[in-house]
Motif scaffolding. Structure first.
Motif, mmCIF file in Angstrom:
data_model
loop_
_atom_site.group_PDB
_atom_site.id
_atom_site.type_symbol
_atom_site.label_atom_id
_atom_site.label_comp_id
_atom_site.label_asym_id
_atom_site.label_seq_id
_atom_site.Cartn_x
_atom_site.Cartn_y
_atom_site.Cartn_z
ATOM 1 N N ILE A 67 131.787 55.326 21.368
ATOM 2 C CA ILE A 67 132.579 56.400 20.773
ATOM 3 C C ILE A 67 131.995 57.771 21.086
ATOM 4 C CG2 ILE A 67 131.553 56.512 18.447
ATOM 5 C CD1 ILE A 67 134.570 56.568 17.449
ATOM 6 N N VAL A 68 130.673 57.876 21.164
ATOM 7 C CA VAL A 68 130.039 59.143 21.513
ATOM 8 C C VAL A 68 130.390 59.533 22.949
ATOM 9 C CG1 VAL A 68 127.768 60.141 22.018
ATOM 10 C CG2 VAL A 68 128.199 59.095 19.796
ATOM 11 N N LEU A 69 130.373 58.573 23.855
ATOM 12 C CA LEU A 69 130.745 58.876 25.241
ATOM 13 C C LEU A 69 132.228 59.187 25.363
ATOM 14 C CD1 LEU A 69 128.474 56.330 27.152
ATOM 15 C CD2 LEU A 69 128.128 58.798 26.858
ATOM 16 N N GLU A 70 133.055 58.599 24.505
ATOM 17 C CA GLU A 70 134.485 58.924 24.475
ATOM 18 C C GLU A 70 134.678 60.387 24.058
ATOM 19 O OE1 GLU A 70 138.377 57.639 21.829
ATOM 20 O OE2 GLU A 70 136.798 56.149 22.136
ATOM 21 N N ILE A 71 133.930 60.825 23.064
ATOM 22 C CA ILE A 71 134.011 62.228 22.637
ATOM 23 C C ILE A 71 133.528 63.146 23.754
ATOM 24 C CG2 ILE A 71 133.083 63.932 21.013
ATOM 25 C CD1 ILE A 71 133.136 61.592 18.921
ATOM 26 N N ALA A 72 132.493 62.735 24.471
ATOM 27 C CA ALA A 72 132.008 63.531 25.608
ATOM 28 C C ALA A 72 133.112 63.693 26.644
ATOM 29 C CB ALA A 72 130.772 62.882 26.226
ATOM 30 N N GLU A 73 133.886 62.627 26.878
ATOM 31 C CA GLU A 73 135.006 62.711 27.817
ATOM 32 C C GLU A 73 136.081 63.668 27.313
ATOM 33 O OE1 GLU A 73 136.462 58.787 28.751
ATOM 34 O OE2 GLU A 73 134.482 58.135 29.457
ATOM 35 N N PHE A 74 136.363 63.653 26.018
ATOM 36 C CA PHE A 74 137.311 64.605 25.417
ATOM 37 C C PHE A 74 136.855 66.035 25.680
ATOM 38 C CE2 PHE A 74 139.219 61.676 22.060
ATOM 39 C CZ PHE A 74 140.537 61.968 22.364
ATOM 40 N N LEU A 75 135.576 66.289 25.419
ATOM 41 C CA LEU A 75 135.042 67.638 25.598
ATOM 42 C C LEU A 75 135.075 68.061 27.065
ATOM 43 C CD1 LEU A 75 132.079 67.444 23.077
ATOM 44 C CD2 LEU A 75 134.116 68.869 22.857
ATOM 45 N N GLU A 76 134.767 67.133 27.963
ATOM 46 C CA GLU A 76 134.833 67.447 29.391
ATOM 47 C C GLU A 76 136.266 67.763 29.815
ATOM 48 O OE1 GLU A 76 132.886 64.226 31.492
ATOM 49 O OE2 GLU A 76 131.021 64.597 30.385
ATOM 50 N N ALA A 77 137.222 66.993 29.310
ATOM 51 C CA ALA A 77 138.630 67.236 29.634
ATOM 52 C C ALA A 77 139.077 68.595 29.102
ATOM 53 C CB ALA A 77 139.510 66.129 29.056
ATOM 54 N N ALA A 78 138.651 68.931 27.895
ATOM 55 C CA ALA A 78 139.011 70.238 27.318
ATOM 56 C C ALA A 78 138.437 71.366 28.152
ATOM 57 C CB ALA A 78 138.504 70.330 25.881
ATOM 58 N N CYS A 79 137.208 71.205 28.577
ATOM 59 C CA CYS A 79 136.544 72.229 29.382
ATOM 60 C C CYS A 79 137.211 72.367 30.750
ATOM 61 C CB CYS A 79 135.070 71.904 29.527
ATOM 62 S SG CYS A 79 134.092 73.283 30.118
ATOM 63 N N GLU A 80 137.627 71.243 31.332
ATOM 64 C CA GLU A 80 138.298 71.286 32.632
ATOM 65 C C GLU A 80 139.664 71.957 32.533
ATOM 66 O OE1 GLU A 80 138.388 67.263 34.107
ATOM 67 O OE2 GLU A 80 136.204 67.223 34.364
ATOM 68 N N THR A 81 140.317 71.827 31.382
ATOM 69 C CA THR A 81 141.614 72.462 31.174
ATOM 70 C C THR A 81 141.512 73.971 31.346
ATOM 71 O OG1 THR A 81 142.265 70.735 29.637
ATOM 72 C CG2 THR A 81 143.491 72.789 29.514
ATOM 73 N N ASN A 82 140.475 74.546 30.751
ATOM 74 C CA ASN A 82 140.238 75.983 30.870
ATOM 75 C C ASN A 82 138.764 76.247 30.604
ATOM 76 O OD1 ASN A 82 140.091 78.748 30.740
ATOM 77 N ND2 ASN A 82 141.793 78.988 29.318
ATOM 78 N N PRO A 83 137.955 76.328 31.650
ATOM 79 C CA PRO A 83 136.515 76.508 31.464
ATOM 80 C C PRO A 83 136.148 77.864 30.848
ATOM 81 C CG PRO A 83 137.065 76.396 33.803
ATOM 82 C CD PRO A 83 138.319 76.166 33.046
ATOM 83 N N ASP A 84 137.098 78.794 30.795
ATOM 84 C CA ASP A 84 136.811 80.127 30.258
ATOM 85 C C ASP A 84 137.537 80.386 28.935
ATOM 86 O OD1 ASP A 84 135.167 80.826 32.454
ATOM 87 O OD2 ASP A 84 136.957 81.213 33.655
#
Length: 135
Positions: A67-84
């Protein structure tokens, strides 16, 4: 002379820090307000991408690790959507609302097992390693 903590004790402390960060992520928009946009992403990242977690040798259980790695994937996806992202843009995007339910599930999972001591090595929360070895 100060004694260096063992690797196991460090792993127990890392699990505690991840738990605290999950509390922030579970707070949805309030969590972003509390730590800011950089803190929201960086705090979790600082603790999750450790070789011990990725290898499955940390104090995290298998389910906690998943579940922790799943959350990491969520955060990575959010960051990729708009890194700024600005803080306001990030909150408006509803990413915190998408991440929060999984963070709440993770908190519940961590609490089922309990929290480890930060001073004494434990096999499981509440079971000191020295005590388990003596049995």
């Amino acid at each position: 002379m100060i004694e260096e903590p063992s690797e196991r004790l460090i792993e127990q402390r890392v699990r505690s820090r991840i738990y605290e960060i999950l509390e922030i992520l579970a707070d949805c928009d309030a969590g972003v307000d509390l730590v800011g946009i950089k803190g929201y992403f960086d705090l979790f990242e600082d603790y999750v991408h450790r070789p011990s977690i990725e290898a499955g040798t940390s104090a995290l259980s298998k389910d906690e690790r998943v579940i922790v790695l799943e959350i990491a994937e969520f955060l990575e996806a959010a960051c990729e959507t708009n890194p700024d992202f600005t803080k306001a843009e990030f909150i408006e995007s509803d990413w915190p609302g998408k991440i929060a339910p999984t963070a709440r599930d993770a908190l519940a999972l961590f609490l089922r097992r309990g929290l480890f001591s930060e001073k004494v090595e434990e096999v499981e929360p509440g079971q000191p390693a020295a005590m388990a070895a003596g049995r």
